[in-house]
Write an enzyme that holds these catalytic residues in place. Structure first.
Site, PDB file in Angstrom:
ATOM      1  CG  HIS A 153      -0.312  -0.159   2.380  1.00  0.00           C
ATOM      2  ND1 HIS A 153       0.518   1.005   2.822  1.00  0.00           N
ATOM      3  CD2 HIS A 153      -0.417  -1.220   3.431  1.00  0.00           C
ATOM      4  CE1 HIS A 153       1.038   0.503   4.358  1.00  0.00           C
ATOM      5  NE2 HIS A 153       0.207  -0.485   4.488  1.00  0.00           N
ATOM      6  CB  CYS A 161       0.977  -3.876   5.334  1.00  0.00           C
ATOM      7  SG  CYS A 161      -0.448  -4.413   5.783  1.00  0.00           S
TER       8      CYS A 161
END
Length: 244
Positions: A153, A161
């Site tokens: 992202h 992440c």
């Protein structure tokens, strides 16, 4: 009866192809995706042409935690071997080397995954979700909650992440959209603790000996791609990956 069967089959195939070709159009209805295409697609097309990629292509993503690098590999759909197209640095990192074991441990997973979600309304600008946890992750987590919602992202913050900034996720998101729109229904994302050469393996096992069996298993997939420049078929067995 046969003609009826063929008509139904053609209808299913036509619907599938229509949905496939409409994926990009659907994504472009979102402002952030439209903006990403406006900012990045022309320059990406020039780079693709320079790399002799002029038609529909497939995408493979490899991530390396120790090196903090995200590699983008592409191949035209009529070719067999992938070529390295771009490398993006992680702009932030959490956890240590080793697989994700449970919710909240801040670990970036390690293993063989694929993209399952395109999120044009992400809290992190744009994001691509992977199929963590897979069956091996679930087995490893035992009675613990394994966690979920693992994405590549934008922005520059993470609790497990892979963030690469808003600017860079625009490029990756556009390339993933093009690959998906061109017929690649499953985009592989392989996350490694490090580039698993024998030298690196010995180096990091001195610090993390508990991961020896797991990392040696991951190395088989790593070596396959390094040798053939093709993504192996990954089979999830009871407690290990198998490759074809």
């Amino acid at each position: 009866m046969k003609s009826y069967f063929y008509i139904i089959l053609l209808m299913i195939m036509s619907t599938s192809l229509l949905a496939q070709s409409n994926f990009k159009a659907q994504q472009l209805t979102f402002e952030r995706v439209k903006q990403a295409y406006g900012e990045k697609w022309n320059s990406l097309q020039k780079e693709l042409k320079k790399d002799q990629i002029t038609g529909k292509f497939s995408l493979y993503i490899a991530a390396y935690k120790a090196e903090r690098k995200l590699e983008i590999w592409l191949k035209e759909n009529n070719q067999k071997q992938y070529k390295l197209f771009k490398v993006y640095p992680f702009c932030q990192h959490s956890g240590v080397l080793g697989p994700k074991l449970k919710e909240g441990d801040l670990q970036i997973p390690e293993g063989f995954y694929y993209i399952t979600a395109f999120n044009p309304l992400s809290n992190f600008h744009l994001s691509l979700g992977i199929n963590y946890p897979n069956s091996i992750d679930l087995l490893r987590s035992a009675n613990e909650k394994p966690g979920s919602d693992i994405y590549i992202h934008g922005k520059c913050e993470t609790v497990g992440c892979i963030p690469i900034t808003d600017d860079k996720i625009k490029e990756v998101y556009v390339l993933a959209t093009e690959a998906r729109n061109g017929g690649q229904n499953q985009i592989p994302v392989h996350i490694y603790p490090f580039k698993i050469t024998d030298t690196n393996l010995n180096k990091y096992l001195a610090q993390f000996p508990q991961h020896k069996a797991f990392w040696i298993n991951l190395q088989q997939g790593y070596n396959y791609f390094e040798k053939y420049r093709r993504v192996p078929q990954v089979i999830e067995l009871t407690n290990a990956y198998q490759f074809k």
